[in-house]
Design an enzyme around this catalytic site. Structure first.
Site, PDB file in Angstrom:
ATOM      1  N   ALA A   1      -9.305 -54.903   2.206  1.00  0.00           N
ATOM      2  CA  ALA A   1      -8.409 -53.991   1.497  1.00  0.00           C
ATOM      3  C   ALA A   1      -7.485 -53.270   2.473  1.00  0.00           C
ATOM      4  O   ALA A   1      -7.813 -53.070   3.649  1.00  0.00           O
ATOM      5  CB  ALA A   1      -9.225 -52.973   0.704  1.00  0.00           C
TER       6      ALA A   1
ATOM      7  N   ASP B   1     -21.687 -34.306   3.131  1.00  0.00           N
ATOM      8  CA  ASP B   1     -22.085 -35.307   4.110  1.00  0.00           C
ATOM      9  C   ASP B   1     -23.179 -36.148   3.470  1.00  0.00           C
ATOM     10  O   ASP B   1     -24.290 -35.651   3.239  1.00  0.00           O
ATOM     11  CB  ASP B   1     -22.592 -34.605   5.374  1.00  0.00           C
ATOM     12  CG  ASP B   1     -23.064 -35.572   6.456  1.00  0.00           C
ATOM     13  OD1 ASP B   1     -23.077 -36.799   6.208  1.00  0.00           O
ATOM     14  OD2 ASP B   1     -23.429 -35.094   7.542  1.00  0.00           O
ATOM     15  N   VAL B   2     -22.883 -37.412   3.190  1.00  0.00           N
ATOM     16  CA  VAL B   2     -23.850 -38.239   2.464  1.00  0.00           C
ATOM     17  C   VAL B   2     -25.073 -38.582   3.306  1.00  0.00           C
ATOM     18  O   VAL B   2     -26.058 -39.122   2.783  1.00  0.00           O
ATOM     19  CB  VAL B   2     -23.200 -39.534   1.917  1.00  0.00           C
ATOM     20  CG1 VAL B   2     -22.103 -39.212   0.924  1.00  0.00           C
ATOM     21  CG2 VAL B   2     -22.705 -40.430   3.046  1.00  0.00           C
TER      22      VAL B   2
ATOM     23  N   THR C   1      -6.682 -50.395   3.678  1.00  0.00           N
ATOM     24  CA  THR C   1      -7.217 -49.044   3.792  1.00  0.00           C
ATOM     25  C   THR C   1      -6.995 -48.498   5.201  1.00  0.00           C
ATOM     26  O   THR C   1      -6.658 -49.233   6.125  1.00  0.00           O
ATOM     27  CB  THR C   1      -8.732 -49.057   3.507  1.00  0.00           C
ATOM     28  OG1 THR C   1      -9.376 -49.880   4.487  1.00  0.00           O
ATOM     29  CG2 THR C   1      -9.021 -49.576   2.109  1.00  0.00           C
TER      30      THR C   1
ATOM     31  N   ASN D   1     -18.641 -44.453  -3.062  1.00  0.00           N
ATOM     32  CA  ASN D   1     -17.618 -45.151  -2.285  1.00  0.00           C
ATOM     33  C   ASN D   1     -17.700 -44.865  -0.791  1.00  0.00           C
ATOM     34  O   ASN D   1     -17.249 -45.685   0.017  1.00  0.00           O
ATOM     35  CB  ASN D   1     -16.230 -44.749  -2.808  1.00  0.00           C
ATOM     36  CG  ASN D   1     -15.120 -45.125  -1.852  1.00  0.00           C
ATOM     37  OD1 ASN D   1     -14.758 -46.287  -1.721  1.00  0.00           O
ATOM     38  ND2 ASN D   1     -14.579 -44.125  -1.160  1.00  0.00           N
TER      39      ASN D   1
ATOM     40  N   LYS E   1     -23.870 -53.777   3.270  1.00  0.00           N
ATOM     41  CA  LYS E   1     -23.303 -54.039   1.948  1.00  0.00           C
ATOM     42  C   LYS E   1     -24.172 -55.012   1.140  1.00  0.00           C
ATOM     43  O   LYS E   1     -24.189 -54.951  -0.090  1.00  0.00           O
ATOM     44  CB  LYS E   1     -21.879 -54.568   2.094  1.00  0.00           C
ATOM     45  CG  LYS E   1     -20.894 -53.526   2.610  1.00  0.00           C
ATOM     46  CD  LYS E   1     -20.814 -52.311   1.682  1.00  0.00           C
ATOM     47  CE  LYS E   1     -19.740 -51.326   2.126  1.00  0.00           C
ATOM     48  NZ  LYS E   1     -19.599 -50.180   1.194  1.00  0.00           N
TER      49      LYS E   1
ATOM     50  N   TYR F   1     -22.281 -54.559   9.241  1.00  0.00           N
ATOM     51  CA  TYR F   1     -21.585 -54.170   8.010  1.00  0.00           C
ATOM     52  C   TYR F   1     -22.068 -55.016   6.831  1.00  0.00           C
ATOM     53  O   TYR F   1     -22.323 -54.491   5.735  1.00  0.00           O
ATOM     54  CB  TYR F   1     -20.076 -54.326   8.203  1.00  0.00           C
ATOM     55  CG  TYR F   1     -19.256 -53.848   7.031  1.00  0.00           C
ATOM     56  CD1 TYR F   1     -19.143 -52.488   6.755  1.00  0.00           C
ATOM     57  CD2 TYR F   1     -18.596 -54.753   6.206  1.00  0.00           C
ATOM     58  CE1 TYR F   1     -18.394 -52.041   5.682  1.00  0.00           C
ATOM     59  CE2 TYR F   1     -17.845 -54.311   5.133  1.00  0.00           C
ATOM     60  CZ  TYR F   1     -17.736 -52.958   4.869  1.00  0.00           C
ATOM     61  OH  TYR F   1     -16.997 -52.517   3.794  1.00  0.00           O
TER      62      TYR F   1
ATOM     63  N   ASP G   1     -16.284 -35.383   0.178  1.00  0.00           N
ATOM     64  CA  ASP G   1     -15.834 -35.986   1.428  1.00  0.00           C
ATOM     65  C   ASP G   1     -16.089 -35.019   2.570  1.00  0.00           C
ATOM     66  O   ASP G   1     -16.233 -33.801   2.360  1.00  0.00           O
ATOM     67  CB  ASP G   1     -14.335 -36.313   1.349  1.00  0.00           C
ATOM     68  CG  ASP G   1     -13.935 -37.457   2.270  1.00  0.00           C
ATOM     69  OD1 ASP G   1     -13.568 -38.530   1.771  1.00  0.00           O
ATOM     70  OD2 ASP G   1     -13.999 -37.270   3.508  1.00  0.00           O
TER      71      ASP G   1
END
Length: 249
Positions: free
Chosen positions: A178, A53-54, A180, A80, A149, A145, A37
């Site tokens: 969700a 960092d993805v 979150t 995720n 996805k 978004y 993360d």
């Protein structure tokens, strides 16, 4: 003894929300888990926090190498990490499209690519990608978004086809809305947060937001070495939102 005893898992976006729930569930079942993360995650017995960092390939490769160095291998990857976006196709500029796709889609590619050499040496290799109801149903104000996805769903199937013969299963979980931190921030910005939350809850047939723990439970099934015949699947955890058409209450 749990089915994850002796296995090593990496969870991106593991500091909060769905990721934190997945980290906790895997660890509880016996896995050694690394939470990747941008935020700091405390180390513990069988737990490792790694800043990553993805969107940066070097950062991803260094993080995966650190996990393998600490735990001696890698068996499970849970992709995720993701960010949200609102608006129609007119509302986000090119830079925002690139930013969201870089995290939500290319980030999964980078992590999977770095992990594959290690997963090939595993006896129970699995990749679980976190998709969304936005990949399977048309939702208003979610063009960018949804595109990101939808790419995750297609990438999952392609990766499953490419790597099943190597003993690496790839699957996807599609959560509904969700409970979150991201949804919490959206609600805070709404003109009437209580009314907005009620609308989101009513949109899902079971009448409430999905909990991160429910999503983590689905991830555990797909990651489990007991699920060796499940590959290329997308499991909905959405309270029936995708498949059910109930009469209004």
């Amino acid at each position: 003894m749990g089915e994850f005893d002796g296995l090593v898992a990496v969870v991106t976006g593991g500091a909060s929300g769905i990721g934190a729930a997945v980290v906790a569930a895997l660890h509880e079942r016996g896995a050694r888990v690394a939470a990747l993360d941008l935020q700091a995650v405390d180390d513990g017995d069988g737990l490792l926090g790694v800043r990553a960092d993805v969107t940066d390939d070097a950062s991803v490769r260094q993080a995966i190498a650190a996990v393998v160095d600490r735990f001696g291998g890698l068996d499970i990857v849970v992709n995720n990490a993701g960010i949200g976006a609102q608006g129609t196709v007119e509302d986000n500029d090119d830079a925002e499209w690139q930013r969201v796709l870089d995290v939500n889609l290319l980030g999964m590619m980078r992590v999977s690519r770095a992990a594959l050499p290690h997963l090939r040496r595993s006896r129970a290799a699995a990749i679980v990608n976190i998709g969304s109801i936005a990949a399977t149903a048309g939702l208003p104000q979610r063009a960018l978004y949804s595109a990101s996805k939808g790419g995750v769903a297609a990438l999952t199937r392609a990766m499953a086809a490419d790597h099943l013969a190597e003993g690496i299963r790839v699957n996807c979980v599609h959560p509904g809305t969700a409970d979150t931190p991201w949804i919490g921030r959206l609600l805070q910005r709404a003109a009437d947060p209580d009314a907005e939350r009620a609308a989101l809850e009513a949109r899902q047939p079971h009448g409430r937001l999905v909990s991160p723990q429910e999503i983590a439970h689905a991830v555990l099934y797909l990651a489990s070495p007991l699920a060796t015949s499940t590959a290329g699947a997308g499991i909905a955890v959405d309270g029936g939102m995708q498949e059910l058409r109930l009469r209004p209450r």
